[in-house]
Design an enzyme around this catalytic site. Structure first.
Site, mmCIF file in Angstrom:
data_model
loop_
_atom_site.group_PDB
_atom_site.id
_atom_site.type_symbol
_atom_site.label_atom_id
_atom_site.label_comp_id
_atom_site.label_asym_id
_atom_site.label_seq_id
_atom_site.Cartn_x
_atom_site.Cartn_y
_atom_site.Cartn_z
ATOM 1 N N SER A 1 0.869 -1.190 0.000
ATOM 2 C CA SER A 1 0.000 0.000 0.000
ATOM 3 C C SER A 1 0.896 1.227 0.000
ATOM 4 O O SER A 1 2.098 1.131 0.255
ATOM 5 C CB SER A 1 -0.843 0.025 1.274
ATOM 6 O OG SER A 1 -0.048 0.443 2.368
ATOM 7 N N ASP A 2 0.345 2.388 -0.260
ATOM 8 C CA ASP A 2 1.137 3.587 -0.019
ATOM 9 C C ASP A 2 1.036 3.907 1.478
ATOM 10 O O ASP A 2 0.270 3.289 2.228
ATOM 11 C CB ASP A 2 0.699 4.762 -0.899
ATOM 12 C CG ASP A 2 1.852 5.769 -1.080
ATOM 13 O OD1 ASP A 2 2.812 5.725 -0.283
ATOM 14 O OD2 ASP A 2 1.792 6.602 -1.998
ATOM 15 N N TRP A 3 1.816 4.868 1.896
ATOM 16 C CA TRP A 3 1.962 5.170 3.337
ATOM 17 C C TRP A 3 0.600 5.418 4.005
ATOM 18 O O TRP A 3 -0.055 6.423 3.732
ATOM 19 C CB TRP A 3 2.851 6.393 3.508
ATOM 20 C CG TRP A 3 3.177 6.673 4.936
ATOM 21 C CD1 TRP A 3 2.294 6.980 5.939
ATOM 22 C CD2 TRP A 3 4.458 6.636 5.528
ATOM 23 N NE1 TRP A 3 2.951 7.141 7.114
ATOM 24 C CE2 TRP A 3 4.292 6.938 6.908
ATOM 25 C CE3 TRP A 3 5.758 6.377 5.065
ATOM 26 C CZ2 TRP A 3 5.358 6.999 7.795
ATOM 27 C CZ3 TRP A 3 6.806 6.448 5.954
ATOM 28 C CH2 TRP A 3 6.605 6.746 7.303
ATOM 29 N N GLY A 4 0.234 4.482 4.848
ATOM 30 C CA GLY A 4 -0.992 4.658 5.625
ATOM 31 C C GLY A 4 -2.272 4.594 4.818
ATOM 32 O O GLY A 4 -3.362 4.858 5.340
#
Ligand code: BGC
Length: 743
Positions: A278-281
């Site tokens: 995933s991307d950050w968070g």
């Protein structure tokens, strides 16, 4: 032919047992893992550098690594730290090593031009090589995964992340994606100088509304398939190990939980065998998107859709176990994600030697690698785009005479060092002493009979004009003035959308004030995106677009200024005249009322207050020499859909006074389609070197595959009909031929 068959046979024999062993090893391991340990593999935490969101606190992290609750770390750099954390992972019950990821975007210890700038070289082998060097340097620092290349198509220069990609064109972006993936992954993941590449951000992140970072994307699936997905598919075909899903939603479904792109396209149709992070968070952000009620639902939606690893949202860590207990997530789904990750760990060789990326001697060799710096200088030279070089007193201003000149070098970037990295560079404490400023670079190229003067003139982005007087004084003493202006390196990149693309602060006023002195002016534009600089385009005789060129920027720029290198870059994005023209791209669809030319305003698709064209078009860039492209020939006026192939050739002549490189570009137009087709589409380019006076024939092969497109039923088809082909120096290429694609 025979030789290549032999190589394929060898690879099959050699690779198949490797795959079988990997499968067997990973299956065995998986069968011994508890559910907690499996979930741990899907969890990625940040280390000590460059957070772009909320992070997990230190103490916690180390405990969890020991307990096997972490599969990967990002932003951990240096053999010592990597070794320390890896040792914690090896204290876990099954001793599964961590993968260490980092944004190695355009170089590591040696930085190269920002990716958009490097794309302007149109030199694929150059791009592959810079990625190769970046991987070698990063791998020596214990990193085994880079979150690059960014392959998002970007048609909106307000979006700060245009600097990370290859610009607006799908065909070009796909070629660049492949070159960069090959460069990062080198001979394959088993090599100790190879890092896993990560094609990001999947998908359509560059199409965010209004160029505002993290924003929504609403587009037809046909457009998504035709324009935004192909560079990702190209990366998959080049063997990319991982993909990163994007922050945005696509037609209402966040990419992180978008099963159409992740399952249907990527994993099923394209047979992608790596894993998706995933991307950050971004898993947790689905709550704020209003797409998930809480972390529990966010984790459910993300894992179901096919996001395998959770970067710092902790939703997988906190909720997957319960989701399994509640019967919402089958263990098979978790197994699939874990297996994808473990296979990559196996391929990286981490199970046989978890410390293989931790070698002090290898690391020391990369600290200030002269060979890599030499290449960075060439990379920088080739990325510079000459936008204008009008004659002053009967001769183009550039290249400069290196002797008997007094040159005034003015502007806020002239003596900068670290700024030359551009955004997304990993800073090291010795950078300021290693990086040559633009001033030093030029001074080193001038002989003793020349004088180089300096004035800062103004700061990058404030209203202080107190330095103007000194700039005027210095300019008055000079034979020629060079101004180095632009946007600061951190004005492009993540979360750096801009609504105003003009030179920030009082830089334009400085340019006008200094120009009024009456000395010939060369303008260097440092930027991470296309800027708008109409006054300069109209009044300044010579303009070089220098992006941010990295460690060797000062030398590369000087090489081009004095002509030891003849510039050859071409724009990978259209440069607008005003922000109001955005989005602006050359391969737009044909309208029913196209404007004939810039002045045509009679009920056509145009702005009444602007010429219709961009300030500088896609594919445009000048040289110190001139090239003539002529004698377009097609091998036939018909190409059968079954097995057809058409040869398109032109004669290119260097008609000027310098040796130089030219990028010969081929565009097609499908005149009538079952859906409206773009007015032009790039389908080939070649960068060639020609000595002064030399002539070369340049050939392109077109096949029906190059003419395919998505119809309204999302089928990728060939359609018989008439096609035009254009060859020339830019997207305005005027040399034209016609052929029929036949059944
Ligand atoms: C960016 C990614 C990057 C990640 C890790 C995110 O904010 O969107 O491109 O790889 O941070 O640094």
């Amino acid at each position: 032919m025979k030789k290549s068959l032999l190589i394929v046979a060898f690879l099959l024999v050699a690779v198949t047992p490797f795959c079988q062993n990997a499968e067997r090893f990973v299956n065995d391991l998986l069968s011994n893992m508890t559910l907690d340990e499996k979930i741990g593999q899907l969890n990625q935490y940040n280390g000590d550098w460059g957070a772009t969101g909320k992070i997990t606190p230190e103490g916690d992290k180390e405990q969890q690594i020991k307990q096997g609750k972490v599969g990967s770390m990002l932003n951990v750099t240096g053999v010592e730290t990597v070794r320390k954390l890896q040792a914690l992972a090896l204290q876990s019950r099954l001793k599964i090593p961590l993968i260490f990821g980092q944004d190695v975007i355009h170089g590591f210890r040696t930085t190269f031009p920002i990716p958009l700038g490097e794309a302007a070289s149109w030199d694929l082998s150059l791009m592959e090589k810079s990625a190769r060097i970046a991987a070698t340097e990063a791998a020596a620092y214990g990193i085994n995964w880079t979150f690059a290349p960014m392959v998002d198509i970007a048609r909106d220069p307000r979006w700060g992340r245009v600097m990370e990609g290859a610009g607006e064109d799908t065909y070009f972006g796909s070629q660049v994606a492949q070159a960069r993936v090959k460069g990062f992954q080198g001979q394959g993941l088993g090599a100790v100088d190879a890092v896993m590449a990560c094609a990001k951000h999947f998908a359509a992140y560059g199409a965010a509304v209004g160029g505002r970072d993290y924003n929504s994307v609403d587009m037809s699936l046909r457009q998504l398939n035709e324009t935004y997905l192909p560079p990702f598919q190209a990366a998959v075909n080049a063997g990319v190990a991982t993909l990163m899903s994007s922050f945005n939603d696509i037609n209402g479904i966040p990419a992180t939980a978008n099963s159409y792109i992740l399952r249907e396209k990527l994993k099923k149709e394209w047979h992608f065998n790596g894993f998706v992070v995933s991307d950050w968070g971004s898993i947790g952000e689905m709550i704020r998107h209003g797409y998930a009620k809480d972390g529990y639902e966010a984790a459910l939606k993300a894992i179901t859709a096919g996001t395998d690893m959770d970067m710092e949202s902790r939703c997988y860590r906190d909720h997957l176990k319960q989701l399994v207990a509640d019967g919402k997530v089958p263990v098979s789904l978790i197994n699939e994600a874990v297996k994808r990750i473990l296979l990559k760990k196996y391929e990286l060789g981490l199970f046989s030697d978890p410390y293989r990326f931790c070698n002090d001697e290898r690391q020391a060799r990369q600290v200030n690698n002269q060979e890599n710096r030499r290449f960075a200088r060439e990379d920088g030279e080739k990325s510079i785009v000459l936008l204008k070089n009008d004659p002053v007193n009967g001769r183009p201003l550039l290249p400069l005479f290196p002797n008997n000149q007094t040159i005034a070098f003015i502007g806020p970037f002239v003596k900068a060092t670290v700024a030359n990295h551009g955004f997304w560079a990993i800073s090291f404490p010795d950078d300021s002493t290693r990086i040559v400023s633009q001033f030093e670079g030029l001074r080193n190229q001038l002989d003793a009979s020349s004088t180089l003067l300096y004035a800062e003139g103004c700061h990058v982005n404030d209203n202080d004009e107190s330095g103007f007087a000194e700039a005027v004084r210095v300019a008055s003493q000079a034979d020629i003035v060079i101004l180095s202006l632009g946007e600061a390196p951190d004005m492009s990149g993540e979360a750096k959308s801009r609504s105003n693309l003009r030179l920030p602060g009082v830089q334009e006023a400085l340019l006008e004030t200094v120009s009024a002195v009456g000395k010939p002016v060369v303008l260097l534009l440092n930027a991470g995106r296309p800027l708008i600089f109409n006054w300069a385009s109209e009044h300044v005789p010579s303009i070089l677009y220098t992006w941010w060129l990295g460690t060797e920027a000062g030398n590369s720029i000087a090489d081009v200024l004095v002509g030891t290198c003849n510039p050859s870059g071409k724009l990978p994005m259209s440069f607008p005249r005003t922000e109001g023209q955005i989005p602006l791209y050359y391969n737009h669809y044909s309208t029913g009322r196209p404007a004939k030319d810039d002045d045509d305003k009679f009920y056509v698709s145009a702005y009444i207050d602007l010429p219709n064209s961009p300030e500088y078009p896609f594919g445009y860039g000048l040289s110190y020499t001139t090239f003539d492209v002529a004698k377009l020939q097609l091998s036939s006026d018909r190409m059968p859909i079954q097995g057809g192939r058409l040869n398109v050739s032109v004669e290119v002549k260097n008609t000027g006074n310098y040796d130089g490189e030219e990028v010969v570009q081929l565009y097609i137009r499908d005149l009538v389609g079952c859906v409206v087709r773009p007015v032009r589409e790039l389908k080939g380019f070649k960068k060639i070197f020609l000595r002064k006076g030399e002539v070369q024939t340049v050939s392109f092969a077109l096949t029906p595959n190059d003419l395919k497109f998505f119809n309204n039923d999302l089928q990728y088809i060939n359609e018989p009909g008439t096609y035009e082909v254009f060859v020339g120096h830019s997207s305005l290429a005027s040399l034209k031929g016609t052929f029929e694609l036949i059944k």
